[in-house]
Design a protein around this motif. Structure first.
Motif, PDB file in Angstrom:
ATOM      1  N   THR A  70       0.835  -1.207   0.000  1.00 32.15           N
ATOM      2  CA  THR A  70       0.000   0.000   0.000  1.00 32.15           C
ATOM      3  C   THR A  70       0.871   1.258   0.000  1.00 32.15           C
ATOM      4  O   THR A  70       0.589   2.219  -0.720  1.00 32.15           O
ATOM      5  CB  THR A  70      -0.935  -0.011   1.229  1.00 32.15           C
ATOM      6  N   LEU A 105      -3.084  -6.372  -4.439  1.00 28.28           N
ATOM      7  CA  LEU A 105      -3.218  -5.192  -3.576  1.00 28.28           C
ATOM      8  C   LEU A 105      -4.442  -5.331  -2.684  1.00 28.28           C
ATOM      9  O   LEU A 105      -5.487  -5.806  -3.131  1.00 28.28           O
ATOM     10  CB  LEU A 105      -3.387  -3.929  -4.438  1.00 28.28           C
ATOM     11  N   ALA A 152      -6.284  -0.093  -1.419  1.00 29.61           N
ATOM     12  CA  ALA A 152      -5.120   0.351  -2.200  1.00 29.61           C
ATOM     13  C   ALA A 152      -5.355   0.107  -3.690  1.00 29.61           C
ATOM     14  O   ALA A 152      -4.967   0.915  -4.536  1.00 29.61           O
ATOM     15  CB  ALA A 152      -3.866  -0.375  -1.728  1.00 29.61           C
TER      16      ALA A 152
END
Lengths: 231, 231
Positions: B57, B114, B118
């Motif tokens: 992130t 992810l 994010a």
């Protein structure tokens, strides 16, 4: 016929494998899942590829080695016009990426996991493509058709222009592959071309020069008309 | 002082993590290895990042969100010259990629892994960057400074030009980051610019037109001298 069928099967497997590797990573997708995605038995997939490494190696063949062959052919067939040589290089490389966008991304992402031989073949092929692009740019600079640019940085940048569609292209988008490749090839050529009127023709054409003069005069007249009256 | 130190530490951790993720894949590198690569204890790394997801992130923040902020600032500060606006967009994006080439590749490669928030932030930021590039191109086409091009395909292609260094740049290469960014920005601008002499200036400059005429006359003289004597 049998051979064509086998080729088509292999192509299908590679395509499905590429999509799964993108989704789940190379480590995350199994031969079983590749087979399932195609409604095939695992045995059928193993008939074509012994393991995932063989699939990766075949993907390198499909993308990087094909790019190398295409660019080398365009280079050996290049006539004396660097502009058309460069246009061909960019256009065909873009078309290759557009038709193999998932395969290309898989090769890029798994470079470190490639079997040693495939890794070396991939590196060599990339160098060859770069050197063909560089040669076209250098040739154009040499005869004064292109601006004086750093040929290597420019070649890399153009390969980037061709390759980037792998990161955004959707086959069902509003533009056809051919239209996208045309646009990118034109951007690449324009990025290095010298404005036509500054180019020194080896065979001077007086009538062309007169035409340019006439155009400038028209331009000048237009400007003078626009000037505020002085009295 | 303490804050600056913490920022520098975080930056170092992200940098080492990015290099390890490139080498071993996101799944293949542990927090322990990241700590070892920096000669830090694992506890020290955990002080800054709770887990690998937090590192990912933070990498998105470092690359994509920063790219978004930069391009939005250039767009809000853009004066009436689309050429300089575009040049700024390309130059600063290239500089960002050059200084974060590993981080950029990790974000690209691990998009699918992810964490949800994010992932969405990354997608939104990419769309914003694209829309800022597109706006600059459309503005240039509208006032006749740029050729008539498909603004979206062109914007994508230019982002590709900026991003490609992530795939080849080596900080110890012969060209400095600044030189590379200058070259790429010039290629991008030239790829869309209309030859200066065909542009209709809104404020006609007679002396410029005369200078052009003089240049054409020089060109014409050169040609005539080159013609084979007729008698």
């Amino acid at each position: 016929m049998a051979k064509v069928h086998a080729e088509a099967q292999k192509e299908q497997i590679l395509n499905a494998a590429a999509r799964l590797f993108i989704e789940k990573g190379f480590g995350g997708a199994s031969m079983q899942e590749i087979a399932e995605a195609l409604g095939m038995t695992r045995t059928a997939v193993y008939y074509y590829f012994k393991n995932k490494d063989e699939i990766l190696t075949a993907l390198v063949e499909e993308v990087t080695l094909r790019a190398r062959r295409l660019s080398s052919r365009a280079t050996s067939e290049a006539n004396t016009d660097p502009k058309e040589w460069l246009r061909t290089l960019v256009h065909q490389h873009t078309m290759l990426i557009l038709s193999h966008h998932n395969e290309f991304r898989v090769v890029d992402r798994t470079e470190q996991q490639l079997p040693e031989r495939a890794y070396r073949a991939n590196e060599e092929a990339k160098r060859a493509v770069l050197s063909n692009f560089t040669a076209a740019i250098e040739a154009g600079v040499k005869v004064g058709v292109f601006r004086v640019v750093d040929a290597k940085v420019t070649a890399f940048t153009m390969i980037g222009m061709c390759s980037w569609p792998a990161f955004w292209y959707k086959p069902d988008g509003p533009k056809s592959a051919e239209e996208i490749a045309d646009t990118i090839a034109e951007l690449a050529v324009q990025s290095v071309i010298r404005p036509a009127r500054r180019q020194l023709k080896s065979a001077g054409d007086v009538s062309e020069a007169l035409a340019l003069l006439r155009e400038d005069l028209d331009h000048l007249s237009l400007m003078i008309e626009k000037q505020p009256k002085s009295g």
